[in-house]
Design an enzyme around this catalytic site. Sequence first.
Site, PDB file in Angstrom:
ATOM      1  N   LYS A  82      -6.279  16.258  -3.515  1.00  0.00           N
ATOM      2  CA  LYS A  82      -5.288  16.318  -4.375  1.00  0.00           C
ATOM      3  C   LYS A  82      -4.981  17.467  -4.752  1.00  0.00           C
ATOM      4  O   LYS A  82      -3.954  18.117  -5.158  1.00  0.00           O
ATOM      5  CB  LYS A  82      -6.569  15.925  -5.579  1.00  0.00           C
ATOM      6  CG  LYS A  82      -7.308  14.859  -5.876  1.00  0.00           C
ATOM      7  CD  LYS A  82      -5.880  14.115  -6.777  1.00  0.00           C
ATOM      8  CE  LYS A  82      -6.511  13.108  -6.897  1.00  0.00           C
ATOM      9  NZ  LYS A  82      -5.452  11.385  -7.577  1.00  0.00           N
ATOM     10  N   SER A 127      -6.967  16.178  -9.193  1.00  0.00           N
ATOM     11  CA  SER A 127      -8.259  15.899  -9.938  1.00  0.00           C
ATOM     12  C   SER A 127      -9.304  17.309  -9.890  1.00  0.00           C
ATOM     13  O   SER A 127      -8.499  18.732  -9.344  1.00  0.00           O
ATOM     14  CB  SER A 127      -8.717  15.387  -8.944  1.00  0.00           C
ATOM     15  OG  SER A 127     -10.595  15.479  -8.784  1.00  0.00           O
ATOM     16  N   ARG A 187     -13.425   2.790 -12.298  1.00  0.00           N
ATOM     17  CA  ARG A 187     -14.176   2.510 -10.992  1.00  0.00           C
ATOM     18  C   ARG A 187     -14.293   3.355 -10.721  1.00  0.00           C
ATOM     19  O   ARG A 187     -15.714   3.534  -9.934  1.00  0.00           O
ATOM     20  CB  ARG A 187     -13.538   1.476 -10.244  1.00  0.00           C
ATOM     21  CG  ARG A 187     -13.951   1.184  -9.378  1.00  0.00           C
ATOM     22  CD  ARG A 187     -12.872  -0.509  -8.748  1.00  0.00           C
ATOM     23  NE  ARG A 187     -11.823   0.266  -8.322  1.00  0.00           N
ATOM     24  CZ  ARG A 187     -11.286  -0.095  -7.160  1.00  0.00           C
ATOM     25  NH1 ARG A 187     -11.146  -1.974  -6.964  1.00  0.00           N
ATOM     26  NH2 ARG A 187      -9.826   0.119  -6.794  1.00  0.00           N
ATOM     27  N   TYR A 200     -10.615  14.347  -0.938  1.00  0.00           N
ATOM     28  CA  TYR A 200     -10.381  14.095  -1.692  1.00  0.00           C
ATOM     29  C   TYR A 200      -9.588  15.376  -2.928  1.00  0.00           C
ATOM     30  O   TYR A 200      -9.330  14.886  -3.325  1.00  0.00           O
ATOM     31  CB  TYR A 200     -11.722  13.625  -2.509  1.00  0.00           C
ATOM     32  CG  TYR A 200     -11.045  12.686  -4.135  1.00  0.00           C
ATOM     33  CD1 TYR A 200     -10.004  11.718  -4.498  1.00  0.00           C
ATOM     34  CD2 TYR A 200     -11.809  13.471  -5.582  1.00  0.00           C
ATOM     35  CE1 TYR A 200      -9.291  11.941  -5.134  1.00  0.00           C
ATOM     36  CE2 TYR A 200     -10.835  13.062  -6.522  1.00  0.00           C
ATOM     37  CZ  TYR A 200     -10.002  11.912  -6.812  1.00  0.00           C
ATOM     38  OH  TYR A 200      -9.913  11.599  -8.090  1.00  0.00           O
ATOM     39  N   ASN A 229       0.084   7.046  -8.870  1.00  0.00           N
ATOM     40  CA  ASN A 229      -1.862   7.441  -9.775  1.00  0.00           C
ATOM     41  C   ASN A 229      -2.631   6.993  -8.251  1.00  0.00           C
ATOM     42  O   ASN A 229      -3.655   6.528  -8.980  1.00  0.00           O
ATOM     43  CB  ASN A 229      -1.422   6.179 -10.516  1.00  0.00           C
ATOM     44  CG  ASN A 229      -2.735   5.610 -11.249  1.00  0.00           C
ATOM     45  OD1 ASN A 229      -3.629   6.550 -12.480  1.00  0.00           O
ATOM     46  ND2 ASN A 229      -3.437   4.412 -11.389  1.00  0.00           N
ATOM     47  N   SER A 250       0.287  -1.333   0.131  1.00  0.00           N
ATOM     48  CA  SER A 250       0.259   0.399  -0.130  1.00  0.00           C
ATOM     49  C   SER A 250       0.961   1.196  -0.026  1.00  0.00           C
ATOM     50  O   SER A 250       2.389   1.789   0.444  1.00  0.00           O
ATOM     51  CB  SER A 250      -0.859   0.399   1.564  1.00  0.00           C
ATOM     52  OG  SER A 250      -1.497   1.203   1.487  1.00  0.00           O
TER      53      SER A 250
HETATM   54  P1  NAD Z   1      -8.575   3.450 -10.282  1.00  0.00           P
HETATM   55  O1  NAD Z   1     -10.206   3.277  -9.397  1.00  0.00           O
HETATM   56  O2  NAD Z   1      -9.558   2.641 -11.723  1.00  0.00           O
HETATM   57  O3  NAD Z   1      -7.691   2.937 -10.337  1.00  0.00           O
HETATM   58  C1  NAD Z   1      -6.787   3.501  -8.833  1.00  0.00           C
HETATM   59  C2  NAD Z   1      -6.179   2.101  -8.434  1.00  0.00           C
HETATM   60  O4  NAD Z   1      -5.060   2.309  -7.076  1.00  0.00           O
HETATM   61  C3  NAD Z   1      -6.854   0.745  -8.339  1.00  0.00           C
HETATM   62  O5  NAD Z   1      -6.504  -0.200  -8.966  1.00  0.00           O
HETATM   63  C4  NAD Z   1      -6.774   0.467  -6.847  1.00  0.00           C
HETATM   64  O6  NAD Z   1      -6.396  -0.810  -6.358  1.00  0.00           O
HETATM   65  C5  NAD Z   1      -5.251   1.151  -6.239  1.00  0.00           C
HETATM   66  N1  NAD Z   1      -5.475   1.090  -5.087  1.00  0.00           N
HETATM   67  C6  NAD Z   1      -5.791   2.035  -4.412  1.00  0.00           C
HETATM   68  N2  NAD Z   1      -5.082   2.260  -3.207  1.00  0.00           N
HETATM   69  C7  NAD Z   1      -4.109   1.900  -3.532  1.00  0.00           C
HETATM   70  C8  NAD Z   1      -3.089   2.212  -2.430  1.00  0.00           C
HETATM   71  N3  NAD Z   1      -3.458   2.406  -1.187  1.00  0.00           N
HETATM   72  N4  NAD Z   1      -1.706   1.419  -2.875  1.00  0.00           N
HETATM   73  C9  NAD Z   1      -1.974   0.755  -4.022  1.00  0.00           C
HETATM   74  N5  NAD Z   1      -2.139   0.825  -4.809  1.00  0.00           N
HETATM   75  C10 NAD Z   1      -4.081   1.409  -4.114  1.00  0.00           C
HETATM   76  O7  NAD Z   1      -9.439   4.461 -10.370  1.00  0.00           O
HETATM   77  P2  NAD Z   1      -8.627   5.582 -11.837  1.00  0.00           P
HETATM   78  O8  NAD Z   1      -9.745   6.219 -12.162  1.00  0.00           O
HETATM   79  O9  NAD Z   1      -7.924   4.534 -12.658  1.00  0.00           O
HETATM   80  O10 NAD Z   1      -7.529   6.728 -10.615  1.00  0.00           O
HETATM   81  C11 NAD Z   1      -6.234   6.936 -11.249  1.00  0.00           C
HETATM   82  C12 NAD Z   1      -6.153   8.090 -10.215  1.00  0.00           C
HETATM   83  O11 NAD Z   1      -6.493   8.746 -11.030  1.00  0.00           O
HETATM   84  C13 NAD Z   1      -6.733   8.342  -8.665  1.00  0.00           C
HETATM   85  O12 NAD Z   1      -5.652   8.957  -8.658  1.00  0.00           O
HETATM   86  C14 NAD Z   1      -7.710   9.007  -9.327  1.00  0.00           C
HETATM   87  O13 NAD Z   1      -8.119   9.936  -7.932  1.00  0.00           O
HETATM   88  C15 NAD Z   1      -7.603   9.747 -10.149  1.00  0.00           C
HETATM   89  N6  NAD Z   1      -8.714  10.875 -11.198  1.00  0.00           N
HETATM   90  C16 NAD Z   1      -8.939   9.589 -11.916  1.00  0.00           C
HETATM   91  C17 NAD Z   1     -10.653  10.834 -12.040  1.00  0.00           C
HETATM   92  C18 NAD Z   1     -10.452  10.043 -13.422  1.00  0.00           C
HETATM   93  O14 NAD Z   1     -11.902  10.520 -13.956  1.00  0.00           O
HETATM   94  N7  NAD Z   1     -10.766   8.139 -13.840  1.00  0.00           N
HETATM   95  C19 NAD Z   1     -10.283  11.852 -12.633  1.00  0.00           C
HETATM   96  C20 NAD Z   1      -9.323  12.859 -11.328  1.00  0.00           C
HETATM   97  C21 NAD Z   1      -8.698  12.171 -10.914  1.00  0.00           C
END
Ligand code: NAD
Length: 911
Positions: free
Chosen positions: A661, A644, A692, A657, A592, A565
């Site tokens: 961020k 974000s 997700r 969040y 990420n 983690s």
């Molecule tokens: P996602 O849930 O598909 O992927 C995030 C991954 O991080 C998951 O596989 C999860 O298992 C892993 N994770 C969570 N906690 C963890 C930990 N403590 N240690 C290791 N791994 C861990 O989500 P995503 O949308 O791909 O998000 C990726 C990043 O992008 C995140 O930081 C999210 O906040 C950011 N983000 C996404 C969006 C979007 O539109 N999807 C928008 C703004 C920001």
Amino acid sequence: MIGITSYGGYIPRLRLSRMSIFQNMGWFAPAIIMVAQGERSFCNWDEDSLTMAVAASRDCLGGMNKSAVDAVYLCSTTLPFADRLNAGILKTALNLKDEIHAADFTSTARAGTTALINALSMVRSGDRKQVLVTAADKRLAKTAYFYEMWFGDGAASLLVGESDVIAEFLGSYTVTSDFVDHYRGSDSQYDYMWEERWVRDEGYSKIIPEAVTGLFNKLSISMHDVDKLVFPCFFKAEHGKIAKKLGATPEKVMDNLHEVCGETGTAHPLVMLVHALEDANPGERILVAGFGQGCDTLYFQVTEAVKEVPARQGIKGPLEKKKTIENYPKFLKFRDLLQTEMGIRAEAPTQTAMTVLWRKRDMLLGLVGGKCTECGTPQFPRMDICINPECRAIKAQEPYEFADVPAYIKSFTGDLLAVSVDPPAIYGMIQFDGGGRFMADFTDCELSDVRVGQRVAMSFRRRYTDKERGFSGYFWKAVPLPGDEAEAGVAEEIRFDGQVAIVTGAGAGLGRVYALELAKRGAKVVVNDLGGARDGSGEGSRSPADQVVEEIKALDGEAVANYDSVATAEGGQAIVDAAIKAFGRVDILINNAGVLRDKTLVKMEPENWEAVLDVHLKGAYNVTRSAFIKMRENRYGRIILTTSAAGLYGNFGQTNYSAAKMGLVGFMNTLRLEGEKHNIKVNTVAPAAGTRLTEDVLPPDLFEKLKVEFVAPLVLYLCSEQCEENGMIFNAGMGYFNRAAIVTGPGTVIGDGTQVPTLEDIHKHWDAINHLSGAQEFPNATAAFGPMLDAFSPKEKEAPAEAGAKLTVKGIFARLPDAFQADKAAGVDVVFQWDISGAEAGSWYITVKDGACEVTEGSHSGPTTTIKMADRDFVKLIAGELDAMSAFTTGKLKIEGDLMKSQLIEKLFRY
Ligand code: NAD
């Protein structure tokens, strides 16, 4: 109908201003001032009559059916071989068929017109269908001689045939007489000229009119039947007089190109004819005369087909694409008329093995490689096994010509150590469109103009001269084309070969795509993922990370999984340790991993607040700190933080969040300052993607459109060596990219800085405080204080440098620290002493150490490198008007001490 079916030309790129000959040699031969107008063309050091003939012939054959050519005549009095069929080399370079008639026409200045008459007779007789006639000359003249001024180098080529005729051949007439205006003995490299007045009066003025009148009589025509009169004569007044004597009005007389090119010997009647054909209209009648031990005359009428000739360079093209130099010694050196010490390396044996030359003749002279008949992959050189790893077919290659295949530069270097007549030797990898690449020498370019991704054209050039055995060896070189970049898709590929990347949260969503794309481009990847629930709860699972590793391996990539983690310091360390253990280093870190626990503030219990901050903010700190330590050791790193829109702009129910961020942006702002001097760059991305995390937030149709793959290109670019950005925030989603920034308004001053303003004062000035027009970004907190301090500072604010403001030597040194590129100074420890002469004379030294730069007026006791320049040249150099390398080679920039270190200057300072 028989006649000319195509034409081509070649004038070397280099021109020498005639005045520079006088400026260098006028002390010795003051009379040459009389002819020191305009410029003459001259060959690069690797060009000669044969290479120019190849260039003109290729131009002529562009868009024509090469396999139909059944004779090739090469005309020149300066051929590289006295006994080896030069036309045979030309034929091989052009990849013409073996069953061809090839002949050299030489030993008279009218060999070009004689060969043309012969070719036309052959076609008329039906013996040959298509004959290529190419003339080229590179004549040498003694230093400070009129003829050095008058001569030029060049080539022209004509294809003669019976179909698609652009200029119908109507007849010819020749007189031959042993009139010796000049001669060149077989053991001499220079022409011996007889007295000019006699040559003019008895030669040109009598023999040309005699031949022209003979043609008129033979064809029962007169000057009324001539629209363009083409005949070389470098005596300017005589040229006009002869035309007048023949009854030609001035508009009929084709320019002899004296001012822009000079007389190209055997080639010149054909050069002028090609120049005439370039602008010819159907119906026009052209009379061509070639003088030399008599005179040939030919008469043509232009047809409608002249409009159908495919686009070609001709003579006009190269006349425009020129580079004029004033450097007379360079001209002499390029013609091998100046003996210089070339160093021991130049003594390496250059004997040519005729066995190899014969076996590989199509590859060496014709640039023919191979193309796999099974998978279609081209390769150079041709080999027994197909280079395509998916194919590997054996003995399945067919010949494949590369000379006309578009290519671009993949990499290059300027090598000052390699032996070169024109240092630095420039060479590099060129990539052909469709496949095939090789390390090529570059020519006709300056190092400062060469760029990766730039288009090149292949050119047949002399590769070496074996003076001991009198042999010239030829091969193909790459000519970078100014301003011509390879199109997108074939431009420089950004790769991560040999680099190690950590992607946190790479088991799904965005992280998975980053990991896959990095691996596809050569990176070794640590795929980290805890594998927990969307809100971070639960035990976690190994399978998301394992699955992505499997996907990468299936693509022949390298990756290891990690399940720690990011939320704990130990976890962060363990992730970096995994990279070191598996691959030995860390170059790229993409923070990420992310979770969500959305609640309004009132409902936001401390555990939900902390859980989100732990993964996003603390998580980024945990992994980045451990990775940064390793990157610092390697003096290289690229770090990505993931913010974000919720943090940058706010989103209901996401205080935890958003705080995390936006906290990352603050983290970046400072980390970029700390990483700068170690060449570690950190940037932040705000993605928008259907994952997700967003599946229950985004409407389904938008969720579908916001594919994760659209975010990856920007993130990977920020991870690349090519990326120069540091401390920036970018939004990315669905193919839309933009930068976000924290900006500060210009504000206003209330009071004098001694009395505290009242609340009412604030109210009164609210609009002035609040507005953002003229807002600016600040590079750091100190800079942001600047406007505040300036507002109360009594000293005059320094006027900003106006565009075009006059640069002074003192001013340049004063502003040098601003031009310092700290990120390029990792590990640099040098003192550059500058001694400037002239009206603005002075001495300054620049100390670069520990990523910092200091400029001091005066002289240093032990500088690494001392640079001496005149003030005017120095200012030009800084203003970008003088190239450092040419300043050095022309003696305008003198370097003492460590020459190699001086090359750092261009890298360390960007003015
Ligand atoms: P996602 O849930 O598909 O992927 C995030 C991954 O991080 C998951 O596989 C999860 O298992 C892993 N994770 C969570 N906690 C963890 C930990 N403590 N240690 C290791 N791994 C861990 O989500 P995503 O949308 O791909 O998000 C990726 C990043 O992008 C995140 O930081 C999210 O906040 C950011 N983000 C996404 C969006 C979007 O539109 N999807 C928008 C703004 C920001």
